[in-house]
Design an enzyme around this catalytic site. Structure first.
Site: not given
Ligand code: FE2
Length: 275
Positions: A101, A103, A251, A266
Site C-alpha cells: 500500500h 499511506d 510498502h 509513525r
C-alpha cells in the site's frame, strides 16, 4: 550525488539507502539539507540507533512539512501525541499493513512522507519492504505508459478500514466515506519522475472502465510494482528509523515471526494533491 556530512549506502538497485553519521535528534540545517537530498534520490532512507523522544520524532517530521493527524486509527494514537500512530503486534494482535500500500491515498492530499521508528522489534522477522513506483513506471512499455497517462482512479477506505476490519474505530457513515480521484500516473513535484499511483489497499477502480477491465489492469499494475527488482527490504533493530517518500513508493510488512512483540511509531507529513 556526493555527500559531505552524511554517509549514504544504497541497499538495492531501485530504491533504499542506509544513512549513517547523523543524529536525527540534533539535526542542523546543513545535515538536514543532505538528508533531504538523499531522500529524494533514494526514496526511502534508513537510520540506525536513533533513540528519539516523541517530541524529537515529531520535530524531525516537521523539518519536511506539517504533520498529519490520521483521519481514523483513533485507538492507535499515542497518549498525548495524536500525530504519532502506534503500530503494535504480538501473540494477541496481528500485524498491521501486511499488504502492499501507499499511506492514506483515499485523501485528496495523501501524505508526502512517513517516518517509522522501531521501538520494540523482534530478533528476526517483521521486516518491511518498499517498492519504487518510479522504477516500475520506467519499466513499462511506451504503449502502456500512454494508456495509463490518460486514466484516473478512485481511492477509498472500503477495502481496508471497513467496520468489520476495525470494529473499534470510529468511522464516518458509509455515505460520508472519504474518497479521492487521483491520476493513475503522477509526476513527482520535486524530482519530476513519473510514478504508478494505484495500490491494492485503497484503489477501488479505474474511472470510466468496465469492472473487468479495471480489475485486470489494476491486478497487472499491483503485480508489476511488486517485482523483486523494484523493491528493497529492511531488517529492523531497536531504534532503527525509516523515512519514505509516499509520493513514489509502496510498502508492506513481512508478517512472519508474528507472535513476537513489535512496536512501531509513525509520524506522517502532509502532502499535496497528486498531479
Ligand atoms: Fe503504511
Amino acid at each position: 550525488m556526493s555527500y559531505r556530512r552524511i554517509q549514504v549506502q544504497p541497499l538495492a538497485g531501485a530504491l533504499g539507502a542506509e544513512v549513517s553519521g547523523v543524529d536525527l535528534g540534533e539535526l542542523d540545517d546543513g545535515a538536514y539539507a543532505e538528508v533531504h537530498a538523499a531522500w529524494l534520490e533514494h526514496q526511502v532512507l534508513f537510520f540506525r540507533d536513533q533513540d528519539l523522544s516523541p517530541e524529537q520524532h515529531k520535530a524531525f517530521g516537521r523539518r519536511f512539512g506539517e504533520l498529519q493527524i490520521h483521519p481514523f486509527l483513533h485507538s492507535r494514537k499515542a497518549e498525548g501525541h495524536p500525530e504519532i500512530v502506534v503500530l503494535e503486534s504480538d501473540e494477541a494482535r496481528p500485524y498491521v499493513a501486511s499488504g502492499w500500500h501507499t499511506d492514506v491515498t483515499f485523501a485528496e492530499r495523501p501524505p508526502m512522507a512517513s517516518i517509522l521508528r522501531g521501538v520494540e522489534v523482534p530478533a528476526w522477522g517483521g521486516d518491511t519492504m518498499w517498492a519504487s513506483c518510479n522504477t516500475a513506471y520506467d519499466a513499462l512499455s511506451g504503449a502502456m505508459q500512454r494508456l495509463l497517462s490518460e486514466l484516473a482512479a478512485i481511492h477509498d477506505t472500503s477495502k481496508t478500514f471497513s467496520r468489520d476490519a476495525y470494529p473499534s474505530e470510529s468511522h464516518p457513515d458509509a455515505d460520508k466515506m472519504p474518497s479521492a480521484l487521483h491520476p493513475v500516473i503522477r509526476t513527482h513535484p520535486e524530482t519530476g519522475r513519473r510514478a504508478i499511483f494505484v495500490n491494492p489497499a485503497f484503489t477501488r477502480r479505474i474511472k470510466g472502465m468496465r469492472p473487468a477491465e479495471s480489475d485486470a489492469l489494476l491486478g497487472f499494475l499491483y503485480a508489476h510494482v511488486a517485482t523483486p527488482e523494484f523493491t528493497c527490504r529492511f531488517h529492523w533493530q531497536k531504534n532503527s528509523l525509516a523515512i519514505w517518500d509516499n509520493r513514489c513508493t509502496q510498502h508492506r510488512v513481512v508478517a512472519d515471526n508474528a507472535r513476537a512483540h513489535r512496536r512501531m511509531e509513525r509520524v506522517t507529513v502532509e502532502g499535496d494533491r497528486p498531479a
